[in-house]
Write a protein that holds these residues in place. Sequence first.
Motif, PDB file in Angstrom:
ATOM      1  N   ASN A 129      11.959  -9.745  48.823  1.00 49.73           N
ATOM      2  CA  ASN A 129      10.787  -9.001  48.368  1.00 49.73           C
ATOM      3  C   ASN A 129      10.846  -7.530  48.756  1.00 49.73           C
ATOM      4  O   ASN A 129      10.385  -6.662  48.004  1.00 49.73           O
ATOM      5  CB  ASN A 129       9.513  -9.635  48.943  1.00 49.73           C
ATOM      6  CG  ASN A 129       9.217 -10.995  48.333  1.00 49.73           C
ATOM      7  OD1 ASN A 129       9.623 -11.285  47.205  1.00 49.73           O
ATOM      8  ND2 ASN A 129       8.508 -11.836  49.067  1.00 49.73           N
ATOM      9  N   LEU A 130      11.424  -7.218  49.920  1.00 52.28           N
ATOM     10  CA  LEU A 130      11.568  -5.815  50.311  1.00 52.28           C
ATOM     11  C   LEU A 130      12.623  -5.112  49.462  1.00 52.28           C
ATOM     12  O   LEU A 130      12.448  -3.942  49.079  1.00 52.28           O
ATOM     13  CB  LEU A 130      11.927  -5.723  51.798  1.00 52.28           C
ATOM     14  CG  LEU A 130      10.823  -6.130  52.778  1.00 52.28           C
ATOM     15  CD1 LEU A 130      11.317  -6.025  54.209  1.00 52.28           C
ATOM     16  CD2 LEU A 130       9.567  -5.278  52.583  1.00 52.28           C
ATOM     17  N   LEU A 131      13.721  -5.815  49.151  1.00 44.87           N
ATOM     18  CA  LEU A 131      14.732  -5.239  48.264  1.00 44.87           C
ATOM     19  C   LEU A 131      14.157  -4.952  46.880  1.00 44.87           C
ATOM     20  O   LEU A 131      14.619  -4.043  46.185  1.00 44.87           O
ATOM     21  CB  LEU A 131      15.922  -6.191  48.141  1.00 44.87           C
ATOM     22  CG  LEU A 131      16.917  -6.230  49.298  1.00 44.87           C
ATOM     23  CD1 LEU A 131      17.978  -7.285  49.054  1.00 44.87           C
ATOM     24  CD2 LEU A 131      17.568  -4.861  49.492  1.00 44.87           C
ATOM     25  N   PRO A 198      23.908   1.915  38.540  1.00 41.97           N
ATOM     26  CA  PRO A 198      25.089   2.146  39.371  1.00 41.97           C
ATOM     27  C   PRO A 198      25.494   0.884  40.126  1.00 41.97           C
ATOM     28  O   PRO A 198      24.774  -0.115  40.152  1.00 41.97           O
ATOM     29  CB  PRO A 198      24.634   3.248  40.336  1.00 41.97           C
ATOM     30  CG  PRO A 198      23.151   3.138  40.364  1.00 41.97           C
ATOM     31  CD  PRO A 198      22.743   2.672  39.000  1.00 41.97           C
ATOM     32  N   PHE A 199      26.656   0.960  40.763  1.00 38.96           N
ATOM     33  CA  PHE A 199      27.216  -0.203  41.451  1.00 38.96           C
ATOM     34  C   PHE A 199      26.274  -0.738  42.530  1.00 38.96           C
ATOM     35  O   PHE A 199      26.098  -1.956  42.677  1.00 38.96           O
ATOM     36  CB  PHE A 199      28.567   0.172  42.077  1.00 38.96           C
ATOM     37  CG  PHE A 199      29.188  -0.923  42.885  1.00 38.96           C
ATOM     38  CD1 PHE A 199      29.805  -2.007  42.271  1.00 38.96           C
ATOM     39  CD2 PHE A 199      29.154  -0.870  44.283  1.00 38.96           C
ATOM     40  CE1 PHE A 199      30.375  -3.032  43.028  1.00 38.96           C
ATOM     41  CE2 PHE A 199      29.725  -1.882  45.036  1.00 38.96           C
ATOM     42  CZ  PHE A 199      30.337  -2.969  44.405  1.00 38.96           C
ATOM     43  N   LEU A 200      25.646   0.173  43.291  1.00 39.09           N
ATOM     44  CA  LEU A 200      24.751  -0.254  44.362  1.00 39.09           C
ATOM     45  C   LEU A 200      23.548  -1.010  43.804  1.00 39.09           C
ATOM     46  O   LEU A 200      23.065  -1.978  44.410  1.00 39.09           O
ATOM     47  CB  LEU A 200      24.282   0.960  45.175  1.00 39.09           C
ATOM     48  CG  LEU A 200      23.482   0.660  46.449  1.00 39.09           C
ATOM     49  CD1 LEU A 200      24.275  -0.257  47.374  1.00 39.09           C
ATOM     50  CD2 LEU A 200      23.112   1.952  47.168  1.00 39.09           C
ATOM     51  N   GLY A 201      23.057  -0.586  42.630  1.00 35.88           N
ATOM     52  CA  GLY A 201      21.952  -1.288  41.995  1.00 35.88           C
ATOM     53  C   GLY A 201      22.328  -2.703  41.598  1.00 35.88           C
ATOM     54  O   GLY A 201      21.548  -3.653  41.774  1.00 35.88           O
ATOM     55  N   TRP A 202      23.556  -2.852  41.052  1.00 35.19           N
ATOM     56  CA  TRP A 202      24.036  -4.188  40.691  1.00 35.19           C
ATOM     57  C   TRP A 202      24.182  -5.059  41.929  1.00 35.19           C
ATOM     58  O   TRP A 202      23.831  -6.250  41.916  1.00 35.19           O
ATOM     59  CB  TRP A 202      25.388  -4.083  39.969  1.00 35.19           C
ATOM     60  CG  TRP A 202      25.269  -3.842  38.506  1.00 35.19           C
ATOM     61  CD1 TRP A 202      25.281  -2.630  37.875  1.00 35.19           C
ATOM     62  CD2 TRP A 202      25.111  -4.833  37.478  1.00 35.19           C
ATOM     63  NE1 TRP A 202      25.149  -2.798  36.518  1.00 35.19           N
ATOM     64  CE2 TRP A 202      25.046  -4.139  36.246  1.00 35.19           C
ATOM     65  CE3 TRP A 202      25.028  -6.213  37.475  1.00 35.19           C
ATOM     66  CZ2 TRP A 202      24.891  -4.779  35.034  1.00 35.19           C
ATOM     67  CZ3 TRP A 202      24.873  -6.873  36.266  1.00 35.19           C
ATOM     68  CH2 TRP A 202      24.805  -6.162  35.062  1.00 35.19           C
ATOM     69  N   MET A 203      24.691  -4.495  43.024  1.00 29.39           N
ATOM     70  CA  MET A 203      24.862  -5.266  44.251  1.00 29.39           C
ATOM     71  C   MET A 203      23.511  -5.728  44.800  1.00 29.39           C
ATOM     72  O   MET A 203      23.368  -6.865  45.249  1.00 29.39           O
ATOM     73  CB  MET A 203      25.596  -4.435  45.312  1.00 29.39           C
ATOM     74  CG  MET A 203      27.060  -4.189  44.992  1.00 29.39           C
ATOM     75  SD  MET A 203      27.992  -5.734  44.749  1.00 29.39           S
ATOM     76  CE  MET A 203      27.776  -6.524  46.343  1.00 29.39           C
ATOM     77  N   MET A 204      22.511  -4.855  44.745  1.00 31.86           N
ATOM     78  CA  MET A 204      21.177  -5.240  45.208  1.00 31.86           C
ATOM     79  C   MET A 204      20.589  -6.329  44.328  1.00 31.86           C
ATOM     80  O   MET A 204      19.949  -7.272  44.827  1.00 31.86           O
ATOM     81  CB  MET A 204      20.255  -4.018  45.230  1.00 31.86           C
ATOM     82  CG  MET A 204      20.617  -2.992  46.270  1.00 31.86           C
ATOM     83  SD  MET A 204      19.545  -1.540  46.249  1.00 31.86           S
ATOM     84  CE  MET A 204      18.012  -2.241  46.842  1.00 31.86           C
TER      85      MET A 204
END
Length: 345
Positions: A129-131, A198-204
Amino acid sequence: MEYRRIKDQDKVVDPVNEDIESLRGKALLDVPAPFDKTKWRMKSIVTLALTFLTSSQAILIVWSKRAGRYEYSVTTANFLVEALKCALSLVALSRTWRTEGVTEDNRLSTTVDEVSVYPIPAALYLVKNLLQYYIFAYVDAPGYQILKNLNIISTGVLYRIILKKKLSEIQWAAFILLCAGCTTAQLNPSSDHVLQTPFLGWMMAIIMALLSGFAGVYTEAIIKKRPSRNINVQNFWLYVFGMVFNIVAILTQDFDAVVNKGFFHGYTPITVLMIINHALSGIAVSMVMKYADNIVKVYSTSVAMLVTAVVSVFLFNFHLSLAFFLGSTVVSVSIYLHSIGKLQR
């Protein structure tokens, strides 16, 4: 001879009586069930409510930001969501106690065996939920609605690994379509970058899907361990531990800001609506399971993706591209196929 004639007459079967006897004890499958207007009205209300809550969830989170950042503490907002859900569970329990009385299945037991299973899913939901707030630094509201469907894949795979449930070939095909649809919706033809997110968004998004899937499977295992247990009792303890973990998050992450500026600093009417939306969304899913079926969730999710995209065009100047339209269509088809595969399993 006369005796034989009388005996043969006794063997003559009346065709009318034979038809009656053949129908006796059998369900009249050809007779349609009577139309239940009350049930149909309740199913319609639940469907509309779930669609509205799902489509407005991402919009309210993005809308609650000011100049691209959250002026309020997301940990306090998340704490209030858990507190509101806990209060709603208590209200539902009190109604049950008034109508059915306090029984072994709806009593709020405080034994170690009862409550010790809830900290794990509560901690998983806390991180997920925080993510959910921080991922909007990398994706827009429509993109979030698309990517959060990845939890269907994580839930299905974890079902297979943890609960040993078999997945049908249709469901595996739906997973492949879902991945293709999510990727297509994120294509960015007007930029040097292939994908908008971006890559970080996909990882999250993937981490959120894994956390949501594992927490959901773990919670279902708890429920099936004692199926007669009132669902509101189980929800109550889950939300209580959610509140406890959110207090820890407030103390470790936003303690100085809360002490110096106040618990409700930066809150606006949009923030309050967002908190209410998050709390009611969980209740709406439970109502769907009670008054409707899984197909309703499929349609609500599909319509919510489209509604979020259309509203974002006017509120956030979102560009509704052909890639997003095709991707969301493929995602909707994959969700439908996954639901059909679940029914045929």
